[in-house]
Design a protein around this motif. Sequence first.
Motif, PDB file in Angstrom:
ATOM      1  N   VAL A  13       0.818  -1.220   0.000  1.00  0.00           N
ATOM      2  CA  VAL A  13       0.000   0.000   0.000  1.00  0.00           C
ATOM      3  C   VAL A  13       0.851   1.270   0.000  1.00  0.00           C
ATOM      4  O   VAL A  13       0.570   2.197  -0.769  1.00  0.00           O
ATOM      5  CB  VAL A  13      -1.023  -0.012   1.155  1.00  0.00           C
ATOM      6  N   PRO A  14       1.919   1.360   0.810  1.00  0.00           N
ATOM      7  CA  PRO A  14       2.724   2.588   0.777  1.00  0.00           C
ATOM      8  C   PRO A  14       3.322   2.887  -0.600  1.00  0.00           C
ATOM      9  O   PRO A  14       3.400   4.045  -0.995  1.00  0.00           O
ATOM     10  CB  PRO A  14       3.833   2.317   1.805  1.00  0.00           C
ATOM     11  N   LEU A  15       3.705   1.854  -1.326  1.00  0.00           N
ATOM     12  CA  LEU A  15       4.231   2.056  -2.678  1.00  0.00           C
ATOM     13  C   LEU A  15       3.189   2.761  -3.541  1.00  0.00           C
ATOM     14  O   LEU A  15       3.482   3.757  -4.213  1.00  0.00           O
ATOM     15  CB  LEU A  15       4.619   0.702  -3.293  1.00  0.00           C
ATOM     16  N   GLY A  16       1.969   2.255  -3.524  1.00  0.00           N
ATOM     17  CA  GLY A  16       0.900   2.853  -4.314  1.00  0.00           C
ATOM     18  C   GLY A  16       0.552   4.263  -3.870  1.00  0.00           C
ATOM     19  O   GLY A  16       0.300   5.144  -4.703  1.00  0.00           O
ATOM     20  N   VAL A  18       2.573   6.487  -2.318  1.00  0.00           N
ATOM     21  CA  VAL A  18       3.651   7.406  -2.701  1.00  0.00           C
ATOM     22  C   VAL A  18       3.614   7.651  -4.207  1.00  0.00           C
ATOM     23  O   VAL A  18       3.700   8.795  -4.661  1.00  0.00           O
ATOM     24  CB  VAL A  18       5.031   6.859  -2.262  1.00  0.00           C
ATOM     25  N   ASN A  19       3.474   6.588  -4.971  1.00  0.00           N
ATOM     26  CA  ASN A  19       3.407   6.734  -6.429  1.00  0.00           C
ATOM     27  C   ASN A  19       2.231   7.617  -6.824  1.00  0.00           C
ATOM     28  O   ASN A  19       2.372   8.530  -7.651  1.00  0.00           O
ATOM     29  CB  ASN A  19       3.293   5.349  -7.067  1.00  0.00           C
ATOM     30  N   GLY A  20       1.078   7.365  -6.243  1.00  0.00           N
ATOM     31  CA  GLY A  20      -0.105   8.160  -6.561  1.00  0.00           C
ATOM     32  C   GLY A  20       0.012   9.618  -6.156  1.00  0.00           C
ATOM     33  O   GLY A  20      -0.528  10.505  -6.816  1.00  0.00           O
ATOM     34  N   ALA A  21       0.738   9.884  -5.068  1.00  0.00           N
ATOM     35  CA  ALA A  21       0.904  11.261  -4.607  1.00  0.00           C
ATOM     36  C   ALA A  21       1.917  12.028  -5.450  1.00  0.00           C
ATOM     37  O   ALA A  21       1.766  13.232  -5.664  1.00  0.00           O
ATOM     38  CB  ALA A  21       1.344  11.269  -3.142  1.00  0.00           C
ATOM     39  N   VAL A  22       2.948  11.359  -5.938  1.00  0.00           N
ATOM     40  CA  VAL A  22       4.036  12.034  -6.652  1.00  0.00           C
ATOM     41  C   VAL A  22       3.806  12.074  -8.163  1.00  0.00           C
ATOM     42  O   VAL A  22       4.150  13.058  -8.816  1.00  0.00           O
ATOM     43  CB  VAL A  22       5.392  11.360  -6.325  1.00  0.00           C
ATOM     44  N   ALA A  23       3.221  11.035  -8.716  1.00  0.00           N
ATOM     45  CA  ALA A  23       3.067  10.936 -10.174  1.00  0.00           C
ATOM     46  C   ALA A  23       2.377  12.142 -10.828  1.00  0.00           C
ATOM     47  O   ALA A  23       2.786  12.548 -11.919  1.00  0.00           O
ATOM     48  CB  ALA A  23       2.349   9.644 -10.540  1.00  0.00           C
ATOM     49  N   PRO A  24       1.358  12.753 -10.206  1.00  0.00           N
ATOM     50  CA  PRO A  24       0.731  13.908 -10.854  1.00  0.00           C
ATOM     51  C   PRO A  24       1.689  15.086 -11.082  1.00  0.00           C
ATOM     52  O   PRO A  24       1.433  15.931 -11.931  1.00  0.00           O
ATOM     53  CB  PRO A  24      -0.384  14.301  -9.886  1.00  0.00           C
ATOM     54  N   PHE A  25       2.779  15.131 -10.340  1.00  0.00           N
ATOM     55  CA  PHE A  25       3.744  16.224 -10.491  1.00  0.00           C
ATOM     56  C   PHE A  25       4.924  15.841 -11.384  1.00  0.00           C
ATOM     57  O   PHE A  25       5.804  16.653 -11.644  1.00  0.00           O
ATOM     58  CB  PHE A  25       4.275  16.645  -9.111  1.00  0.00           C
ATOM     59  N   ALA A  26       4.948  14.597 -11.849  1.00  0.00           N
ATOM     60  CA  ALA A  26       6.089  14.101 -12.631  1.00  0.00           C
ATOM     61  C   ALA A  26       6.269  14.869 -13.933  1.00  0.00           C
ATOM     62  O   ALA A  26       7.405  15.135 -14.347  1.00  0.00           O
ATOM     63  CB  ALA A  26       5.929  12.617 -12.910  1.00  0.00           C
ATOM     64  N   GLY A  27       5.181  15.233 -14.579  1.00  0.00           N
ATOM     65  CA  GLY A  27       5.280  15.990 -15.829  1.00  0.00           C
ATOM     66  C   GLY A  27       5.948  17.339 -15.631  1.00  0.00           C
ATOM     67  O   GLY A  27       6.811  17.736 -16.408  1.00  0.00           O
ATOM     68  N   ARG A  28       5.543  18.032 -14.575  1.00  0.00           N
ATOM     69  CA  ARG A  28       6.164  19.337 -14.281  1.00  0.00           C
ATOM     70  C   ARG A  28       7.632  19.186 -13.916  1.00  0.00           C
ATOM     71  O   ARG A  28       8.464  20.004 -14.316  1.00  0.00           O
ATOM     72  CB  ARG A  28       5.424  20.031 -13.133  1.00  0.00           C
ATOM     73  N   GLY A  74       8.140   3.549  -4.673  1.00  0.00           N
ATOM     74  CA  GLY A  74       7.068   4.419  -5.146  1.00  0.00           C
ATOM     75  C   GLY A  74       7.603   5.704  -5.752  1.00  0.00           C
ATOM     76  O   GLY A  74       7.119   6.169  -6.789  1.00  0.00           O
ATOM     77  N   LEU A  75       8.620   6.285  -5.126  1.00  0.00           N
ATOM     78  CA  LEU A  75       9.258   7.491  -5.675  1.00  0.00           C
ATOM     79  C   LEU A  75       9.928   7.186  -7.012  1.00  0.00           C
ATOM     80  O   LEU A  75       9.808   7.959  -7.970  1.00  0.00           O
ATOM     81  CB  LEU A  75      10.288   8.043  -4.692  1.00  0.00           C
ATOM     82  N   GLY A  76      10.644   6.066  -7.076  1.00  0.00           N
ATOM     83  CA  GLY A  76      11.329   5.692  -8.318  1.00  0.00           C
ATOM     84  C   GLY A  76      10.358   5.438  -9.452  1.00  0.00           C
ATOM     85  O   GLY A  76      10.580   5.869 -10.592  1.00  0.00           O
ATOM     86  N   THR A  77       9.270   4.764  -9.153  1.00  0.00           N
ATOM     87  CA  THR A  77       8.258   4.483 -10.172  1.00  0.00           C
ATOM     88  C   THR A  77       7.621   5.778 -10.666  1.00  0.00           C
ATOM     89  O   THR A  77       7.448   5.975 -11.869  1.00  0.00           O
ATOM     90  CB  THR A  77       7.184   3.541  -9.591  1.00  0.00           C
ATOM     91  N   ALA A  78       7.289   6.663  -9.736  1.00  0.00           N
ATOM     92  CA  ALA A  78       6.653   7.937 -10.102  1.00  0.00           C
ATOM     93  C   ALA A  78       7.582   8.814 -10.930  1.00  0.00           C
ATOM     94  O   ALA A  78       7.121   9.566 -11.787  1.00  0.00           O
ATOM     95  CB  ALA A  78       6.212   8.680  -8.845  1.00  0.00           C
ATOM     96  N   ALA A  79       8.874   8.727 -10.682  1.00  0.00           N
ATOM     97  CA  ALA A  79       9.826   9.531 -11.448  1.00  0.00           C
ATOM     98  C   ALA A  79      10.112   8.920 -12.822  1.00  0.00           C
ATOM     99  O   ALA A  79      10.246   9.636 -13.810  1.00  0.00           O
ATOM    100  CB  ALA A  79      11.135   9.674 -10.670  1.00  0.00           C
ATOM    101  N   THR A  80      10.195   7.610 -12.878  1.00  0.00           N
ATOM    102  CA  THR A  80      10.646   6.941 -14.103  1.00  0.00           C
ATOM    103  C   THR A  80       9.568   6.836 -15.173  1.00  0.00           C
ATOM    104  O   THR A  80       9.780   7.244 -16.317  1.00  0.00           O
ATOM    105  CB  THR A  80      11.160   5.523 -13.772  1.00  0.00           C
TER     106      THR A  80
END
Length: 188
Positions: A13-16, A18-28, A74-80
């Motif tokens: 759950v923490p992976l999801g 973190v990924n869900g919280a960070v991914a929306p900002f990945a484009g910026r 989660g951070l790595g997935t959201a960034a990559t």
Amino acid sequence: MSWTPLETAGAFVPLGLVNGAVAPFAGRLAARFGAHRMIVAGMLLLAASYAMFFRIGPDSSFVSVVLPVMVLNGLGTAATFPALNMSAVTGVPDRDQGLAGALLNTSMQIGGAVVLAVVTAVADAGQRANATDPLAGYVPAIAVIVGGVLAGLAATTLIRNAGAHIPPATAASRGGIEEGQHHDDTHS
């Protein structure tokens, strides 16, 4: 660790989150720092998170061992992954962007299936070699995962560096389409 299936699922759950919280900002972030830098940073985070699995043992605690792995992953997935998708469609004509994205996602699915098969075979071989050790094969299997991520990082860097040395006209014509020229099969 002898977790129930529900406890094991809950550990992810923490992976999801973190990924869900960070991914929306990945484009910026990719627009600010560059997609390639985001891919490199994300893949380094992924490699580090998988390497942290080397610390897991039968008596490892969730908070001190598993949770940091999940947060970092989660951070790595959201960034990559958003940056990979952006890179896959950059410079691709609008009409071909769906194809470019589909090719990237198909290659990631096939690559993931191949790596999963190799990791499972390595873990299984270790378990067969030492059936009394519940973690036999675990370390070599994790090493395969870390090696796979680092190989992907190296390939990404090599491809990027190779592309930097191709003149723009040559790079555009590699696919048979010069910039500004449209290919229409009905007129060929």
